[in-house]
Design a protein around this motif. Structure first.
Motif, PDB file in Angstrom:
ATOM      1  N   LEU A   1     -28.197  -0.970  -5.373  1.00 29.90           N
ATOM      2  CA  LEU A   1     -28.132  -0.921  -6.830  1.00 29.90           C
ATOM      3  C   LEU A   1     -26.809  -1.491  -7.309  1.00 29.90           C
ATOM      4  O   LEU A   1     -25.741  -1.064  -6.875  1.00 29.90           O
ATOM      5  CB  LEU A   1     -28.294   0.521  -7.313  1.00 29.90           C
ATOM      6  CG  LEU A   1     -28.130   0.756  -8.820  1.00 29.90           C
ATOM      7  CD1 LEU A   1     -29.226   0.036  -9.602  1.00 29.90           C
ATOM      8  CD2 LEU A   1     -28.157   2.251  -9.125  1.00 29.90           C
ATOM      9  N   GLU A   2     -26.891  -2.474  -8.224  1.00 30.71           N
ATOM     10  CA  GLU A   2     -25.694  -3.045  -8.836  1.00 30.71           C
ATOM     11  C   GLU A   2     -25.680  -2.650 -10.301  1.00 30.71           C
ATOM     12  O   GLU A   2     -26.494  -3.127 -11.094  1.00 30.71           O
ATOM     13  CB  GLU A   2     -25.697  -4.569  -8.693  1.00 30.71           C
ATOM     14  CG  GLU A   2     -25.683  -5.045  -7.246  1.00 30.71           C
ATOM     15  CD  GLU A   2     -25.646  -6.555  -7.124  1.00 30.71           C
ATOM     16  OE1 GLU A   2     -25.728  -7.235  -8.171  1.00 30.71           O
ATOM     17  OE2 GLU A   2     -25.537  -7.058  -5.993  1.00 30.71           O
ATOM     18  N   PRO A   3     -24.763  -1.744 -10.705  1.00 30.49           N
ATOM     19  CA  PRO A   3     -24.734  -1.253 -12.089  1.00 30.49           C
ATOM     20  C   PRO A   3     -24.402  -2.352 -13.092  1.00 30.49           C
ATOM     21  O   PRO A   3     -23.983  -3.459 -12.730  1.00 30.49           O
ATOM     22  CB  PRO A   3     -23.626  -0.183 -12.057  1.00 30.49           C
ATOM     23  CG  PRO A   3     -23.458   0.159 -10.612  1.00 30.49           C
ATOM     24  CD  PRO A   3     -23.752  -1.106  -9.863  1.00 30.49           C
TER      25      PRO A   3
ATOM     26  N   VAL B   1     -31.277  -0.178 -18.088  1.00 36.36           N
ATOM     27  CA  VAL B   1     -31.817  -1.532 -18.170  1.00 36.36           C
ATOM     28  C   VAL B   1     -30.664  -2.534 -18.126  1.00 36.36           C
ATOM     29  O   VAL B   1     -29.627  -2.340 -18.772  1.00 36.36           O
ATOM     30  CB  VAL B   1     -32.639  -1.701 -19.464  1.00 36.36           C
ATOM     31  CG1 VAL B   1     -32.943  -3.179 -19.720  1.00 36.36           C
ATOM     32  CG2 VAL B   1     -33.941  -0.904 -19.375  1.00 36.36           C
ATOM     33  N   GLY B   2     -30.848  -3.575 -17.345  1.00 37.42           N
ATOM     34  CA  GLY B   2     -29.790  -4.554 -17.129  1.00 37.42           C
ATOM     35  C   GLY B   2     -29.145  -4.398 -15.765  1.00 37.42           C
ATOM     36  O   GLY B   2     -28.491  -5.320 -15.269  1.00 37.42           O
ATOM     37  N   SER B   3     -29.307  -3.217 -15.149  1.00 40.20           N
ATOM     38  CA  SER B   3     -28.826  -3.020 -13.778  1.00 40.20           C
ATOM     39  C   SER B   3     -29.658  -3.878 -12.829  1.00 40.20           C
ATOM     40  O   SER B   3     -30.773  -4.286 -13.149  1.00 40.20           O
ATOM     41  CB  SER B   3     -28.939  -1.544 -13.384  1.00 40.20           C
ATOM     42  OG  SER B   3     -28.201  -0.718 -14.269  1.00 40.20           O
ATOM     43  N   ARG B   4     -29.109  -4.123 -11.656  1.00 41.13           N
ATOM     44  CA  ARG B   4     -29.781  -5.045 -10.731  1.00 41.13           C
ATOM     45  C   ARG B   4     -30.023  -4.407  -9.371  1.00 41.13           C
ATOM     46  O   ARG B   4     -29.263  -3.548  -8.923  1.00 41.13           O
ATOM     47  CB  ARG B   4     -28.943  -6.323 -10.582  1.00 41.13           C
ATOM     48  CG  ARG B   4     -28.859  -7.108 -11.891  1.00 41.13           C
ATOM     49  CD  ARG B   4     -27.947  -8.292 -11.817  1.00 41.13           C
ATOM     50  NE  ARG B   4     -27.965  -9.044 -13.070  1.00 41.13           N
ATOM     51  CZ  ARG B   4     -27.269 -10.153 -13.295  1.00 41.13           C
ATOM     52  NH1 ARG B   4     -26.479 -10.648 -12.357  1.00 41.13           N
ATOM     53  NH2 ARG B   4     -27.361 -10.767 -14.465  1.00 41.13           N
ATOM     54  N   PHE B   5     -31.122  -4.828  -8.746  1.00 36.44           N
ATOM     55  CA  PHE B   5     -31.483  -4.389  -7.406  1.00 36.44           C
ATOM     56  C   PHE B   5     -31.363  -5.577  -6.459  1.00 36.44           C
ATOM     57  O   PHE B   5     -32.045  -6.585  -6.645  1.00 36.44           O
ATOM     58  CB  PHE B   5     -32.926  -3.867  -7.359  1.00 36.44           C
ATOM     59  CG  PHE B   5     -33.234  -2.779  -8.351  1.00 36.44           C
ATOM     60  CD1 PHE B   5     -32.701  -1.511  -8.204  1.00 36.44           C
ATOM     61  CD2 PHE B   5     -34.074  -3.026  -9.430  1.00 36.44           C
ATOM     62  CE1 PHE B   5     -33.002  -0.501  -9.098  1.00 36.44           C
ATOM     63  CE2 PHE B   5     -34.381  -2.032 -10.337  1.00 36.44           C
ATOM     64  CZ  PHE B   5     -33.838  -0.753 -10.175  1.00 36.44           C
ATOM     65  N   ARG B   6     -30.518  -5.457  -5.442  1.00 30.41           N
ATOM     66  CA  ARG B   6     -30.401  -6.518  -4.445  1.00 30.41           C
ATOM     67  C   ARG B   6     -31.154  -6.109  -3.188  1.00 30.41           C
ATOM     68  O   ARG B   6     -30.904  -5.048  -2.617  1.00 30.41           O
ATOM     69  CB  ARG B   6     -28.935  -6.799  -4.114  1.00 30.41           C
ATOM     70  CG  ARG B   6     -28.752  -8.010  -3.208  1.00 30.41           C
ATOM     71  CD  ARG B   6     -27.293  -8.385  -3.079  1.00 30.41           C
ATOM     72  NE  ARG B   6     -26.729  -8.835  -4.332  1.00 30.41           N
ATOM     73  CZ  ARG B   6     -26.865 -10.062  -4.838  1.00 30.41           C
ATOM     74  NH1 ARG B   6     -27.587 -10.960  -4.175  1.00 30.41           N
ATOM     75  NH2 ARG B   6     -26.303 -10.394  -5.982  1.00 30.41           N
TER      76      ARG B   6
END
Length: 313
Positions: free
Chosen positions: A141-143, A83-88
């Motif tokens: 995916l951006e950790p 949780v907190g990771s981002r999807f571009r």
């Protein structure tokens, strides 16, 4: 790297969604025409194509949208992304906010199969930046980054507070103090002094919301109804006794009654749980002492900060 297999929307909540050719993500809302849009943390739901295919192989007759998911995605191990990771996705940016969800009413799929994959395999996100998305779009995916603020939840334990007979002042005190230090408070709750209810809440916040730290206040004394330490111990994988010991040691310099505190601190997965006293004054004193030292430990726990080799931990 993953990609979108299907986009699904519905006009009403609790219904199966229909597949669409494209959708517009709206910042801090969700998909423009979907019923689950709103200013909350579960704006967009995602489900793995691989999970759907495995479920179909067990005999389920399902199609895209039948689980109420917005995005069917391929190539991402959704349940193991923090949780907190981002999807571009092109110009759009989503932030993962929750893993799985509680299933309060069993859907048609559960009735026919005896199970449903969405409560465990589905994840949720909020929209940080809007944009158009289409099936076939790549998902980058951006950790988690080290400069992202720590997230926190606050749970007040009080029979009188839960019954509306006493105002909760300790919870807001915690919120005000940690927000000044840069923490993001994602949830605040008020429960009766009930061990089972507190255990369930701690598990939800640690497992689904994956908050970095949970502060409880109240329920740490000698009363028969004071069960906060027992609930905390029951859900923790590892204990972190130094924090509770430090609070007691510091508080003993203010009042000898601090020796009567049974508060504990521990870790469940990547979440730190800290029991604080029940009074606003004691909460303030405790946080003033421990807050300057928590950040390093929380960074190590979530994996965005390394150990200091020259120091003892």
């Amino acid at each position: 790297m993953g990609k979108i297999k299907a986009i699904c929307i519905s006009e009403k909540r609790g219904t199966r969604k229909k597949v669409v050719e494209k959708a517009k993500l709206v910042e801090n809302w969700g998909i423009e025409t979907d019923a689950h849009g709103g200013t909350w943390h579960r704006q967009v739901s995602l489900l793995g194509w691989e999970d759907i295919e495995a479920f179909k192989a067990r005999g389920a007759k399902v199609d895209f949208g039948d689980f109420g998911e917005n995005l069917v995605v391929e190539g991402l191990d959704l349940q193991n992304i923090l949780v907190g990771s981002r999807f571009r996705i092109g110009e759009a940016l989503l932030e993962l906010t929750q893993i799985g969800k509680a299933c309060h009413t069993h859907c048609e799929i559960y009735q026919s199969m005896g199970e449903c994959i969405m409560p465990k395999a589905g994840v949720f996100a909020r929209v940080l930046k809007g944009g158009w998305i289409h099936p076939g779009d790549e998902i980058l995916l951006e950790p988690l980054r080290g400069d992202q603020p720590f997230t926190a939840a606050i749970v007040t334990l009080s029979d009188k507070g839960f019954a509306g007979e006493r105002e909760d002042k300790s919870g807001p005190t915690i919120r005000d103090m940690i927000e000044k230090e840069g923490y993001v408070v994602v949830e605040m709750g008020l429960l009766a002094d009930d061990q089972a209810a507190l255990e369930a809440e701690l598990r939800r916040l640690a497992d689904q919301r994956q908050v970095n730290v949970i502060f409880t206040t109240g329920g740490t004394g000698f009363s028969v109804r004071d069960v906060t330490p027992e609930a905390t111990i029951a859900v923790c994988d590892r204990m972190a006794p130094g924090i509770a010991e430090a609070i007691r040691s510091y508080s003993m310099m203010i009042t000898g009654r601090a020796m009567l505190s049974r508060a504990v601190s521990g870790i469940r997965k990547r979440t730190l749980i800290i029991n604080l006293p029940g009074s606003p004054k004691a909460v303030k004193e405790s946080l003033e002492y421990i807050l300057p030292h928590l950040g390093h430990g929380l960074g190590i726990l979530r994996g965005t900060e390394g150990e200091c080799g020259g120091q003892v931990h």
